[in-house]
Design a protein around this motif. Structure first.
Motif, PDB file in Angstrom:
ATOM      1  N   HIS A 178      -5.110  -3.383  -1.693  1.00 41.55           N
ATOM      2  CA  HIS A 178      -4.381  -3.702  -0.464  1.00 41.55           C
ATOM      3  C   HIS A 178      -5.125  -3.178   0.771  1.00 41.55           C
ATOM      4  CE1 HIS A 178      -1.099  -5.589  -2.494  1.00 41.55           C
ATOM      5  NE2 HIS A 178      -0.983  -4.540  -3.288  1.00 41.55           N
ATOM      6  N   THR A 179      -5.819  -2.068   0.634  1.00 39.90           N
ATOM      7  CA  THR A 179      -6.654  -1.584   1.730  1.00 39.90           C
ATOM      8  C   THR A 179      -7.766  -2.584   2.029  1.00 39.90           C
ATOM      9  OG1 THR A 179      -6.208   0.720   1.160  1.00 39.90           O
ATOM     10  CG2 THR A 179      -8.160   0.305   2.502  1.00 39.90           C
ATOM     11  N   MET A 206      -3.652   0.353  -4.405  1.00 40.81           N
ATOM     12  CA  MET A 206      -3.879   0.871  -3.055  1.00 40.81           C
ATOM     13  C   MET A 206      -5.228   0.399  -2.530  1.00 40.81           C
ATOM     14  SD  MET A 206      -2.412   4.760  -3.143  1.00 40.81           S
ATOM     15  CE  MET A 206      -2.747   5.026  -1.414  1.00 40.81           C
ATOM     16  N   ASP A 207      -6.261   0.491  -3.378  1.00 34.84           N
ATOM     17  CA  ASP A 207      -7.596   0.038  -2.978  1.00 34.84           C
ATOM     18  C   ASP A 207      -7.600  -1.454  -2.667  1.00 34.84           C
ATOM     19  OD1 ASP A 207      -8.573   2.597  -3.271  1.00 34.84           O
ATOM     20  OD2 ASP A 207      -9.461   2.229  -5.248  1.00 34.84           O
ATOM     21  N   HIS A 233       0.832  -1.202   0.000  1.00 33.44           N
ATOM     22  CA  HIS A 233       0.000   0.000   0.000  1.00 33.44           C
ATOM     23  C   HIS A 233       0.870   1.256   0.000  1.00 33.44           C
ATOM     24  CE1 HIS A 233      -2.652   3.111   1.685  1.00 33.44           C
ATOM     25  NE2 HIS A 233      -3.610   2.464   1.064  1.00 33.44           N
TER      26      HIS A 233
END
Length: 147
Positions: free
Chosen positions: A116-117, A113-114, A87
């Motif tokens: 892994h979030t 990023m989304d 991330h």
């Protein structure tokens, strides 16, 4: 009263300033973005996310002009730690991609990023209980290439 300076100032340009090559800002950003994406690729490969890794590798190849070396060097880190690292790397790549106006790399970094979030949120959220009121036993996490 004052003696004049007889030596050249350190601020005086060198006599042969054009003797070594200079990179443009865009070239520097390309190098930096390729580095962040290559680091993200390494973590993505360690997590065993093949399709995402392939997409990242395409962007690295586009920026560097050659496909990246892919090696799943396992660090034995917990998946949550790897998702945190990925991330952060995707965030760095997003900042650089935005500054060089690289839409494809920026979209890819934002998607990672989304992802892994969401993976970190899923790992910290307890699984829903079934009709009997007991939570199902989670399947063990196995990294690709791990023994």
């Amino acid at each position: 009263m004052y003696e004049p300076i007889r030596t050249k100032s350190v601020h005086t340009p060198a006599d042969h300033a054009d003797d070594f090559p200079h990179r443009s800002r865009e070239e520097e950003l390309d190098i930096q973005l390729a580095g962040h994406l290559a680091a993200l690729l390494a973590v993505t490969d360690e997590l065993g996310l093949g399709e995402a890794g392939d997409r990242i590798a395409e962007q690295v190849a586009r920026l560097r002009g050659a496909p990246p070396a892919r090696h799943a060097g396992l660090t034995d880190a917990a998946p949550h730690t790897l998702h945190l690292r990925a991330h952060a790397l995707a965030g760095r790549a997003l900042v650089v991609a935005a500054s060089r106006a690289d839409t494809a790399a920026a979209i890819l970094a934002a998607e990672r990023m989304d992802a892994h979030t969401a993976a970190m949120a899923a790992a910290t959220t307890p699984p829903p209980a079934d009709a009997s009121g007991t939570a199902p036993t989670p399947a063990p996490v196995r990294l690709v290439g791990a023994l």
